[in-house]
Design a protein around this motif. Structure first.
Motif, short mmCIF file in Angstrom:
data_model
loop_
_atom_site.label_atom_id
_atom_site.label_comp_id
_atom_site.label_asym_id
_atom_site.label_seq_id
_atom_site.Cartn_x
_atom_site.Cartn_y
_atom_site.Cartn_z
N SER A 216 -18.75 17.56 3.07
CA SER A 216 -19.54 18.62 2.19
C SER A 216 -20.09 19.41 3.21
N ASP A 367 -20.41 11.26 2.33
CA ASP A 367 -20.07 11.80 1.02
C ASP A 367 -19.13 10.85 -0.05
N LYS A 372 -24.41 12.16 -1.85
CA LYS A 372 -24.21 12.67 -0.66
C LYS A 372 -25.70 12.53 0.22
#
Lengths: 437, 437
Positions: A216, A367, A372
């Motif tokens: 991410s 992640d 996250k």
């Protein structure tokens, strides 16, 4: 003790003892098949911790285990240390350096190797890090160059020995950059009192605009921040043009004098000869159907890094990570039993457990689907997941002790140069002539 | 952190980081000297457990530690990984592959190497086991030959791969024979189910009429009995005539087909060039006075295996064991400080703590002065002494866990072939050309 005579059962030959191959063999325990695993090494490598072998934090034996020993108690398991040269689907034979081996079912679990994208001077001069011999070689290179640097009189002479350039900012490059930065920050002045630690530089380069490409954006930018705080110079959108062993040059003209270039910028599948060329996808992967079967060969499967299962969700195949290989291995093992029992096969379905990468002590990136997070808690998860993954492999206690020791002292690892660094582990010719000198 | 500027103090150069060299350096901690240790490896080897590395029971890193790291906290200690090519007593210089190094005091602690007594075909074809690379090579040879044997069709073809001949029945040969017998008795059938363990044979040969020559007769005969009970064929008064890589022949005509000959029948000192030839005694040792000083050189000392201190009690010098090197090292370290302070030196006096050798789990021989015993209690003493000796080296916990694991399971060790066996660890030329391929 093994006593079962399995020769009357169909024979499943598995090429490769990586994450995928192991799972196929395990899924076939106590089933009416003869399992024969082939590997050029007699051990499995727990690749996610390879970078710690390269930096000397873990010993090679802590992340490798004997394939024979691992299956001591599986009666239908046999092993051959041999190199596969090709397969012959018409004759149902695998060709090896020690002769032909017949199969009823074949599983290609050969994994991947470093991809230099055809750049010969980089292949010749940079270090890959995909196997234990390569990781050890890298360790010896780093330590020897520090020894060399200490002998040199001027900063200019020392510079190429103390510049470390990592190309490829995926998990391997990021983890290695973090580990080298820790070596610089916590060990260099102790072990090499005559070196100024500020002369050691760690560069991490990638042609992408972010580190940890598949993560991410949140995870990527945290990783970059962590690395920069530790003193790593992160170079993004930086494409390597050439490396001659002394100077690495990037597109646009920037260059760095260095004896240490570590290349982790890409991988490609390792395909044995004999597979129809039309089945080979980008990245040298074999196209497979939804049960990992190689198109046109009803009894040949390919799994893990060497397989490309192309679906609307995975237009380039699945990512080249351990979890894909493990899950494919389990699926194929079960489907082989179903085929033998004349039952319908079950299609493969990947369950993405998420991604983890560590940058150093206390610092990791997690992640996990929608979850996250970064930092200490992610690092605890990372530690936990890797220890659990090593569970069942008897080395886990040793790994754990090494880790705890490293964590408390910032001075873990033994940093021994057991053999001098050589570009190739041992020249191929010398390997074949054990008594030459 | 090291900060002390020691360059104004006299410089003590120690050649070799073995048991003796370590003690000299330790004895000079916090003294007004600059200590510079030279070694071609960056690690110390705990040689008494080398045979366990050869059989894969212990990892190399468990019995080796970084010389730099070991002295992280000793401010006046410096290290150079370099090879000594000679010494120049007139100029007070050591010649190395990386340049000249001046000394005020020099300690030669270079140890010993395998003595093949000039027999070139044995040197070429047999395996020595005096260093970690040699022990690892031996491990890979044993494991590879088992892999080879499993591929061969007939008993006759397998025979040379499964015959192990150890020449020299000193502690090294005896301990190795015991370890190989345990491999045969407890591991072979599990790891290599297609091999019949009775086809593996371990021979232990010596030209003397007893095993463990320097031990008491009681200890020697107990060792022989233990070995024979474990299935080792002990050949006494057996002198090797030749070994061509396939067949070893003894005087009188007996011969054995074997690919595995391990030579531990003798050692000789390693003397740097530049020492007056007239000072060299039998076994390639340097004659020293009662403070380990080399005759004619007031500031050069020799200790351990490379020194011959000839007295009425020790007509051939002291035995080549760790305790002699350790005690000489301590004595020399202290005497250098006395010389600097213009105090009289103290003569060396050897305190014999006795001898220990182990044959296998539960079985060891202890000759401790008048106290002589064999079996389980001797083995406990042996375990205890070796763990204590490793104390202070941070690997002791790992060693201990490996040992306990091995003991409980009879299946310790990782038995990984990290590199293929080659006669020389890495060809000398290749070592010098890091980027050739």
């Amino acid at each position: 003790m093994k006593a079962a005579d399995t020769s009357k059962y169909p024979r499943v030959v598995i090429i490769g003892g990586g994450f995928g191959g192991l799972e196929v063999a395990k899924a076939l325990a106590n089933k009416p098949v003869e399992v024969l695993m082939l590997d050029k090494h007699n051990y499995h490598t727990f690749q996610p911790l390879l970078y710690q072998v390269a930096t000397g934090s873990l010993e090679a034996e802590s992340i490798a285990f004997s394939l024979r020993k691992n299956f001591d108690n599986q009666k239908n398991f046999r092993f051959r240390m041999t190199e596969v040269t090709g397969i012959n689907p018409e004759k149902h034979m695998v060709d090896t350096t020690t002769g032909e081996i017949p199969y009823d079912y074949l599983v290609i679990a050969t994994g991947s190797t470093t991809n230099f994208f055809g750049n010969k001077d980089i292949e010749h001069n940079a270090m890959p890090m995909k196997s234990i011999p390569e990781a050890l070689n890298l360790r010896y290179l780093v330590l020897q160059n520090l020894e060399e640097a200490e002998l040199l009189k001027t900063k200019e002479e020392r510079e190429p020995y103390l510049n470390f350039v990592l190309v490829g900012a995926g998990p391997t490059g990021v983890e290695l950059a973090g580990a080298l930065a820790e070596l610089k920050n916590h060990i260099l002045s102790k072990d090499y009192p005559e070196l100024n630690r500020h002369e050691m530089k760690v560069y991490l380069a990638d042609f992408l605009p972010k580190v940890l490409g598949p993560f991410s954006d949140e995870g990527s930018s945290a990783a970059k921040k962590f690395l920069e705080r530790m003193g790593v110079e992160v170079m993004l959108k930086a494409k390597v043009e050439s490396y001659d062993g002394s100077v690495i040059t990037f597109e646009g003209g920037k260059s760095i004098r260095t004896k240490n270039v570590i290349w982790s910028a890409g991988v490609m599948g390792v395909i044995p000869d004999g597979i129809d060329k039309s089945l080979i996808e980008k990245g040298n992967r074999i196209r497979v159907d939804n049960v990992c079967r190689v198109a046109g060969y009803p009894n040949i499967f390919a799994i893990g890094d060497v397989a490309a299962m192309i679906t609307p969700d995975t237009p380039k195949g699945h990512p080249g990570v351990a979890q894909v290989a493990i899950q494919m291995g389990k699926n194929v093992g079960k489907n082989i039993v179903r085929l033998i029992n004349n039952e319908p096969t079950e299609p493969f379905k990947y369950f993405d457990k998420g991604s983890l990468a560590t940058i150093g002590r206390n610092k990791a990136i997690a992640d996990l689907g929608k979850l996250k997070f970064q930092g200490f808690f992610a690092w605890l998860i990372w530690m936990f997941v890797h220890l659990i993954s090593l569970l069942g492999f008897r080395k886990k206690v040793v790994v754990f002790i090494n880790w705890v020791g490293s964590y408390l002292s910032y001075n873990g690892g033994s940093r021994l140069i057991m053999r001098r660094y050589v570009k190739e582990a041992v020249p191929q010719e010398a390997e074949m002539l054990p008594h030459s000198d």
